[in-house]
Design a protein around this motif. Structure first.
Motif, short mmCIF file in Angstrom:
data_model
loop_
_atom_site.label_atom_id
_atom_site.label_comp_id
_atom_site.label_asym_id
_atom_site.label_seq_id
_atom_site.Cartn_x
_atom_site.Cartn_y
_atom_site.Cartn_z
N LYS A 319 28.68 -1.65 0.10
CA LYS A 319 27.34 -1.09 0.19
C LYS A 319 27.28 0.31 -0.39
O LYS A 319 26.26 0.70 -1.02
CB LYS A 319 26.91 -1.06 1.67
N ASN A 320 28.35 1.08 -0.22
CA ASN A 320 28.39 2.45 -0.73
C ASN A 320 29.69 2.66 -1.49
O ASN A 320 30.69 3.12 -0.91
CB ASN A 320 28.30 3.47 0.42
N PRO A 321 29.76 2.30 -2.76
CA PRO A 321 31.01 2.43 -3.54
C PRO A 321 31.57 3.85 -3.44
O PRO A 321 30.84 4.84 -3.53
CB PRO A 321 30.57 2.10 -4.96
N GLY A 322 32.89 3.91 -3.22
CA GLY A 322 33.56 5.19 -3.06
C GLY A 322 33.71 5.60 -1.60
O GLY A 322 34.35 6.62 -1.31
N TYR A 323 33.17 4.80 -0.67
CA TYR A 323 33.26 5.13 0.75
C TYR A 323 34.71 5.24 1.19
O TYR A 323 35.08 6.19 1.89
CB TYR A 323 32.54 4.06 1.58
N LEU A 324 35.54 4.29 0.77
CA LEU A 324 36.93 4.29 1.21
C LEU A 324 37.67 5.53 0.72
O LEU A 324 38.37 6.19 1.49
CB LEU A 324 37.63 3.02 0.74
N LYS A 325 37.49 5.89 -0.52
CA LYS A 325 38.18 7.06 -1.08
C LYS A 325 37.71 8.34 -0.39
O LYS A 325 38.53 9.21 -0.06
CB LYS A 325 37.94 7.14 -2.58
N ARG A 326 36.42 8.44 -0.18
CA ARG A 326 35.88 9.66 0.45
C ARG A 326 36.41 9.84 1.86
O ARG A 326 36.48 10.97 2.38
CB ARG A 326 34.35 9.60 0.48
N GLN A 342 45.13 1.64 4.39
CA GLN A 342 45.71 2.69 5.21
C GLN A 342 44.88 3.95 5.04
O GLN A 342 44.51 4.32 3.93
CB GLN A 342 47.15 2.98 4.80
N GLN A 343 44.58 4.61 6.16
CA GLN A 343 43.88 5.89 6.12
C GLN A 343 44.90 7.00 6.31
O GLN A 343 45.68 6.99 7.26
CB GLN A 343 42.82 5.96 7.22
N LYS A 344 44.92 7.93 5.39
CA LYS A 344 45.92 8.99 5.44
C LYS A 344 45.71 9.89 6.65
O LYS A 344 44.60 9.98 7.20
CB LYS A 344 45.90 9.81 4.16
N ALA A 345 46.80 10.52 7.06
CA ALA A 345 46.72 11.44 8.19
C ALA A 345 45.83 12.63 7.84
O ALA A 345 45.72 13.04 6.68
CB ALA A 345 48.13 11.92 8.55
N GLY A 346 45.21 13.17 8.85
CA GLY A 346 44.36 14.35 8.64
C GLY A 346 43.18 14.34 9.58
O GLY A 346 43.07 13.50 10.48
N ASP A 347 42.27 15.25 9.34
CA ASP A 347 41.12 15.39 10.22
C ASP A 347 40.19 14.18 10.18
O ASP A 347 39.46 13.93 11.14
CB ASP A 347 40.33 16.64 9.86
N GLN A 348 40.21 13.43 9.05
CA GLN A 348 39.36 12.26 8.95
C GLN A 348 39.95 11.04 9.63
O GLN A 348 39.24 10.09 9.92
CB GLN A 348 39.12 11.90 7.47
N SER A 349 41.25 11.05 9.87
CA SER A 349 41.92 9.86 10.39
C SER A 349 41.34 9.41 11.72
O SER A 349 41.11 10.24 12.62
CB SER A 349 43.42 10.14 10.57
N ALA A 350 41.12 8.12 11.85
CA ALA A 350 40.59 7.56 13.10
C ALA A 350 41.55 7.79 14.26
O ALA A 350 41.13 7.74 15.42
CB ALA A 350 40.33 6.07 12.93
N LEU A 351 42.83 8.06 13.96
CA LEU A 351 43.82 8.31 15.01
C LEU A 351 43.96 9.79 15.33
O LEU A 351 44.76 10.16 16.20
CB LEU A 351 45.18 7.75 14.59
N GLY A 352 43.21 10.64 14.62
CA GLY A 352 43.33 12.07 14.87
C GLY A 352 44.72 12.57 14.54
O GLY A 352 45.36 12.11 13.59
N ARG A 353 45.23 13.49 15.34
CA ARG A 353 46.52 14.13 15.06
C ARG A 353 47.65 13.64 15.95
O ARG A 353 48.80 14.03 15.77
CB ARG A 353 46.38 15.64 15.24
N TYR A 354 47.35 12.79 16.92
CA TYR A 354 48.39 12.35 17.86
C TYR A 354 48.24 10.85 18.13
O TYR A 354 47.13 10.34 18.34
CB TYR A 354 48.27 13.08 19.20
#
Length: 473
Positions: A319-326, A342-354
Motif C-alpha cells: 500500500k505504501n512502497p518503501g514502508y519496510l525500508k523506512r 528482520q527489523q534492525k535494532a534501534g529506536d524503531q525496533s518493535a523489541l525496543g532496546r531489551y
C-alpha cells in the motif's frame, strides 16, 4: 520439572448448594478401585465426611455424605477429592495447547494409606490445597461473595449517560447501595454524588483494573453490574489455576499476570519491582507457561514471524512502497531459497532496546517497546503474544545484578552504542506466566478483571462447573 504432584443458576452456585450430581461429567475423576483403598477407622471416616462436605469452600463439588454411608464409598470419594484439590480437575488431554502448565499426574492412594496408618490423616488433608496466600485469599473471597449472594446480592445500576461528582438522583442512590455491598466505608444515605462517593468509585475502579477517574462510565457500569454469581465463578476458576503451580515457588522469580497485564520481580519471595505490561490480544493470547530466563539481549533485532509479515507488513509495503525500508526492515535469505523479514535494532525496533529470552515452544519472550502509549490503557491485551514491559531497563539491571561485567553503567553504555549483545544471566531466573482474573489485594479486597481471553469460561466448562456451549445444528 515440577513433581507436585452444566448449566446452573448463578444463585445456586453462589450459595454453594449444588450437589455433586449437578456438575457435568468432566468434573468427577475415575473412582479408585475399592481393592486399593485403605481401611479407615471410624474416627478417620468421620473426618473424611466432614472434609468432603466442606469441599465447596474450595470451589469443588460438595459431596453431601453422612457418617453412616459405606466406608468404601467415602474413602473412594476422598481419593477423588485429594486429587482435585491438589492438582486440579482437568485431565492432561483437557488442557489447551497454550495452557502449558500441566501438573504431573497425581495418585493420592499411597499417601492416603500412609497418612491413615500413621494417624496423620488430618495433617495430610490440610496439606493438600495450594500453600499460597493468593489461594487462601481467593478461598476467603469465595466465602464472602457467596454470603453476599445469600444476602440477596447487589442492586443493578440503571443504564444511562456517564455521571460523576455533583450528580444526583436515583442512579446515584443505586450506585451508593451497590458500592456499599463490597466497600463498608460507603454510606447508603444521600442521593448526591459527593467527594466520598467519588473516592469509593475510584477504589472500585482500581479493583476492576479500570481508569480510576471517579466517573461512572460504560466500563465502570459494566463491571459494577456483573452478577455476584459471575464473581463467584471467577473466583472458582482462579482457585483451580492455583492448583497447577508447583508445591513451592522459587524465592526469586519473574511473575507475569497476562490477565491483568502486570509483571513483578520477586526476591526472597517478596515483590521488589512491579510494572505494567502489554500481553497478547484475544486471538494472539499469551500462553501460560513456566520457564527460566537465561539471557538479556541488548539492542535486539526483530526476526519477524512469517504470520505477522504476511498479514501485516507486506500489505503495508504494497500500500505504501518503501514502508519496510523506512522502518528498518530488510529481507534476509534463509536456507532452501526462502526469505524472512528482520527489523534492525534501534529506536524503531518493535523489541525496543531489551529482550528477555527463555526457552518455550511458543517463541514468546518479554521485551521493551517503542509504543509507550499502550501502557496508559487499562485494558492492555494488545500484543501478538509476547509481553511488552513498561520498565525493561530496570528489570535488566535487576536480573544482571551481581555480575561484575554487567553493571548498570555497562548496560547503559552498551545500549547507547547500539550493538547487539547477549548478556547471559549469572544464574537463570524462573519466569511464570499465568492468567489471573480474580485475586486478593493488599487491602483484603477482591480484585477482578474482565476475562479478556474467555479462559475462565472455558475452564469452568471443562471442569463441569458450567455447561459446555450448545452445539450448532
Amino acid at each position: 520439572m515440577f513433581t507436585r504432584r452444566f448449566l446452573v443458576s448463578f444463585a445456586a452456585l453462589a450459595a454453594g448448594s449444588l450437589p455433586a450430581a449437578a456438575f457435568g461429567q468432566a468434573a468427577p475423576m475415575t473412582a479408585a478401585p475399592p481393592a486399593l483403598l485403605p481401611r479407615l477407622t471410624p474416627e478417620q471416616l468421620a473426618l473424611a465426611v466432614k472434609v468432603l462436605n466442606a469441599a465447596d469452600t474450595h470451589g469443588l463439588a460438595k459431596r453431601n455424605f453422612s457418617p453412616g454411608d459405606p466406608a468404601e464409598q467415602v474413602t473412594s470419594a476422598l481419593v477423588d477429592y485429594a486429587r482435585e484439590i491438589h492438582v486440579g480437575r482437568l485431565a492432561p488431554e483437557e488442557f489447551p495447547a497454550d495452557w502449558a502448565v500441566r501438573p504431573a499426574p497425581y495418585d493420592p492412594r499411597n499417601e492416603l494409606a500412609a497418612a491413615a496408618a500413621s494417624n496423620r490423616l488430618g495433617e495430610w488433608l490440610e496439606g493438600l490445597p495450594p500453600p499460597y496466600s493468593g489461594y487462601r485469599a481467593l478461598k476467603r473471597g469465595l466465602a464472602q461473595y457467596r454470603q453476599i449472594a445469600a444476602d440477596g446480592g447487589w442492586p443493578t445500576i440503571p443504564a444511562g449517560e456517564a455521571f460523576g461528582l455533583g450528580a444526583s438522583g436515583p442512579r446515584v442512590s443505586a450506585l451508593r447501595a451497590r458500592l456499599a455491598v463490597e466497600d463498608k466505608a460507603v454510606t447508603t444515605t444521600g442521593a448526591s454524588f459527593d467527594a466520598p462517593l467519588q473516592q469509593a468509585v475510584i477504589r472500585a475502579q482500581r479493583r476492576f483494573g479500570l481508569k480510576p477517574d471517579g466517573v461512572v462510565d460504560a466500563g465502570t457500569l459494566t463491571a459494577l453490574n456483573q452478577p455476584v454469581g459471575q464473581r463467584v465463578l471467577q473466583i472458582i476458576a482462579n482457585m483451580e489455576r492455583w492448583r497447577w503451580l508447583p508445591p513451592e515457588m522459587p524465592a526469586t522469580r519473574v511473575q507475569v499476570n497476562s490477565g491483568a497485564a502486570i509483571v513483578t520481580l520477586f526476591r526472597d519471595d517478596k515483590p521488589v519491582l512491579s510494572m505494567k505490561a502489554v500481553s497478547g490480544r484475544p486471538g494472539d493470547e499469551t500462553p501460560m507457561l513456566f520457564s527460566q530466563i537465561h539471557s538479556v539481549v541488548l539492542n535486539p533485532p526483530w526476526n519477524v514471524p512469517s504470520s505477522i509479515a504476511n498479514k501485516e507488513l507486506w500489505p503495508k509495503e504494497k500500500k505504501n512502497p518503501g514502508y519496510l525500508k523506512r522502518n528498518g526492515f530488510t529481507v534476509i535469505s534463509t536456507e532452501g531459497g526462502g526469505s524472512r523479514l528482520q527489523q534492525k535494532a534501534g529506536d524503531q525496533s518493535a523489541l525496543g532496546r531489551y529482550k528477555f529470552d527463555f526457552d518455550n515452544p511458543f517463541a514468546v519472550f518479554l521485551h521493551d517497546t517503542p509504543s509507550q502509549s499502550t501502557f496508559s490503557r487499562y485494558g492492555r491485551q494488545a500484543s501478538h503474544g509476547c509481553v511488552r514491559l513498561e520498565k525493561p531497563a530496570a528489570l535488566a539491571e535487576a536480573l544482571l545484578q551481581g555480575d561484575p561485567q554487567w553493571t548498570p553503567e555497562a548496560i547503559k553504555s552498551t545500549v547507547a552504542a547500539g550493538k547487539t549483545v547477549r548478556a547471559r544471566l549469572p544464574q537463570q531466573i524462573p519466569v511464570f506466566i499465568f492468567y489471573w482474573t480474580a485475586f486478593g489485594g493488599a487491602d483484603g479486597q477482591m480484585n477482578f478483571r474482565s476475562d479478556p481471553y474467555n479462559w475462565d469460561r472455558m475452564l469452568l466448562q471443562r471442569t463441569g462447573t458450567l455447561a459446555p456451549p450448545a452445539s450448532k445444528a
